[in-house]
Structures are given as C-alpha cells and as structure tokens.
Write an enzyme that holds these catalytic residues in place. Sequence first.
Site, PDB file in Angstrom:
ATOM      1  N   HIS A   1      -7.552  -7.310 -18.312  1.00 28.88           N
ATOM      2  CA  HIS A   1      -7.337  -8.433 -17.382  1.00 28.88           C
ATOM      3  C   HIS A   1      -7.927  -8.305 -16.741  1.00 28.88           C
ATOM      4  O   HIS A   1      -8.586  -7.206 -15.806  1.00 28.88           O
ATOM      5  CB  HIS A   1      -5.745  -8.124 -17.398  1.00 28.88           C
ATOM      6  CG  HIS A   1      -5.788  -6.503 -16.774  1.00 28.88           C
ATOM      7  ND1 HIS A   1      -5.611  -5.923 -17.172  1.00 28.88           N
ATOM      8  CD2 HIS A   1      -5.392  -6.926 -14.599  1.00 28.88           C
ATOM      9  CE1 HIS A   1      -4.902  -4.597 -16.078  1.00 28.88           C
ATOM     10  NE2 HIS A   1      -4.987  -4.862 -14.615  1.00 28.88           N
TER      11      HIS A   1
ATOM     12  N   HIS B   1      -8.076  -9.236 -12.746  1.00 27.44           N
ATOM     13  CA  HIS B   1      -7.152 -10.302 -11.001  1.00 27.44           C
ATOM     14  C   HIS B   1      -8.115 -11.821 -10.306  1.00 27.44           C
ATOM     15  O   HIS B   1      -9.046 -11.804 -10.188  1.00 27.44           O
ATOM     16  CB  HIS B   1      -7.225  -9.595  -9.815  1.00 27.44           C
ATOM     17  CG  HIS B   1      -6.630  -7.515 -10.449  1.00 27.44           C
ATOM     18  ND1 HIS B   1      -5.029  -7.834  -9.937  1.00 27.44           N
ATOM     19  CD2 HIS B   1      -7.061  -6.156 -11.304  1.00 27.44           C
ATOM     20  CE1 HIS B   1      -4.790  -6.319 -10.154  1.00 27.44           C
ATOM     21  NE2 HIS B   1      -6.084  -5.781 -11.162  1.00 27.44           N
TER      22      HIS B   1
HETATM   23  P1  AMP Z   1      -4.325  -2.794 -12.748  1.00 31.58           P
HETATM   24  O1  AMP Z   1      -3.939  -1.796 -11.591  1.00 31.58           O
HETATM   25  O2  AMP Z   1      -5.877  -3.119 -12.924  1.00 31.58           O
HETATM   26  O3  AMP Z   1      -4.834  -2.352 -14.344  1.00 31.58           O
HETATM   27  O4  AMP Z   1      -3.382  -3.865 -12.815  1.00 31.58           O
HETATM   28  C1  AMP Z   1      -2.560  -3.684 -13.128  1.00 31.58           C
HETATM   29  C2  AMP Z   1      -1.503  -5.319 -11.861  1.00 31.58           C
HETATM   30  O5  AMP Z   1      -0.272  -5.040 -13.322  1.00 31.58           O
HETATM   31  C3  AMP Z   1      -0.710  -4.467 -10.520  1.00 31.58           C
HETATM   32  O6  AMP Z   1      -1.600  -5.369  -9.814  1.00 31.58           O
HETATM   33  C4  AMP Z   1       0.179  -4.770 -10.855  1.00 31.58           C
HETATM   34  O7  AMP Z   1       0.670  -4.878  -9.608  1.00 31.58           O
HETATM   35  C5  AMP Z   1       0.307  -5.471 -11.956  1.00 31.58           C
HETATM   36  N1  AMP Z   1       1.656  -5.618 -12.467  1.00 31.58           N
HETATM   37  C6  AMP Z   1       2.509  -4.806 -13.690  1.00 31.58           C
HETATM   38  N2  AMP Z   1       3.501  -4.631 -14.067  1.00 31.58           N
HETATM   39  C7  AMP Z   1       3.848  -6.092 -13.825  1.00 31.58           C
HETATM   40  C8  AMP Z   1       4.605  -7.237 -14.145  1.00 31.58           C
HETATM   41  N3  AMP Z   1       5.541  -6.535 -15.081  1.00 31.58           N
HETATM   42  N4  AMP Z   1       4.332  -8.348 -13.671  1.00 31.58           N
HETATM   43  C9  AMP Z   1       3.494  -8.794 -13.320  1.00 31.58           C
HETATM   44  N5  AMP Z   1       2.863  -8.295 -12.977  1.00 31.58           N
HETATM   45  C10 AMP Z   1       3.052  -6.356 -12.670  1.00 31.58           C
END
Ligand code: AMP
Length: 144
Positions: free
Chosen positions: A107, A109
């Site tokens: 993913h 951001h």
């Molecule tokens: P990463 O740390 O780069 O893997 O990003 C994961 C992101 O997913 C973080 O910014 C979290 O805040 C976000 N996140 C975790 N669980 C959820 C969820 N259920 N819905 C939307 N975002 C989420």
Amino acid sequence: MSLTGPYDPDNIFAKIIRGEMPAVKVYEDDRVLAFMDVFPQAEGHLLVISKASQARNLLEAEPEAVEDLALASQRLARAATKALQCDGITVTQFNGTAAGQTVFHLHFHVIPRWADRPLAGHASGKMEDSAVLQGLADRIAAAL
Ligand code: AMP
C-alpha cells in the site's frame, strides 16, 4: 515482521478487500482500493492498496502492481489537493517493521499537508470518527 516471510491472507487490508472489515472507501476498481486511514496523520489521509497482488511490500511487488498503485496514488493525490485545498501532499510507503510498516499488504499513503499543521504520529493516536472520515471521503471522491 521482517522484510521477508509469507503473506498473511488474514491481514486487515485483505479483510477489507473481502468485505470482512469495514472501510470508508474513496475509490475502487478491479485492481486497487483507496480508503481513509482510521488513524490519520493529517486530515484526508488516504491508503491506496493493491487488490491484485499478494506482495507484502514494495520490494516484493510485481511491476504491474507498482504501476497500479503509482497511478492511483497520483489520481487520489490530485483529487485530495483539489478537494481539501492543502498546501502540499506526501505520498509514501514503509517496508518492514524497522521502517515503520504495520500492515503487511502492499500500500501507499497519500497524506495532505498544510504549512501550519504538524504531522501526527504514524499508525497511532486517536481513531477518527467514521462520520468525519466519510465526509472527507465524499469530498475527495467528488474531485476524482
Ligand atoms: P503501514 O504502517 O505503512 O503499514 O500503514 C498501515 C496504516 O493502516 C496505518 O497508517 C494505520 O493507521 C492504518 N490502519 C490500520 N488499520 C486500519 C483500518 N482498519 N482501516 C483503515 N486504516 C487502518
């Protein structure tokens, strides 16, 4: 989790893709899904995830999946900038726990930025209210 290891088909983003977990969606097609981050680092923080790849990070990703996410992130970044009138926009991603990755599904951001607003912590802090996220999602989707 390190940079290497098996893909977990029950990670939270896989569950969102399968409709087993809720998400405030902004855009979806057969290869990508964009939705609001529930722990936003700034207003309008979006996640753009692959629906076609089981790569856990950029290092493992197929070229087609990288292309999908890069183009979708560009489109979402343009829409968020137009909708929210931000001063800048960060497009980023993390690979491995040491780099700050917390969900091991490919993913990007997309994070709107304002000159006078500091960035909140990554994947931490207060979970945003879903009505607030829906309002932002509607505005960004309307600018696509
Ligand atoms: P990463 O740390 O780069 O893997 O990003 C994961 C992101 O997913 C973080 O910014 C979290 O805040 C976000 N996140 C975790 N669980 C959820 C969820 N259920 N819905 C939307 N975002 C989420």
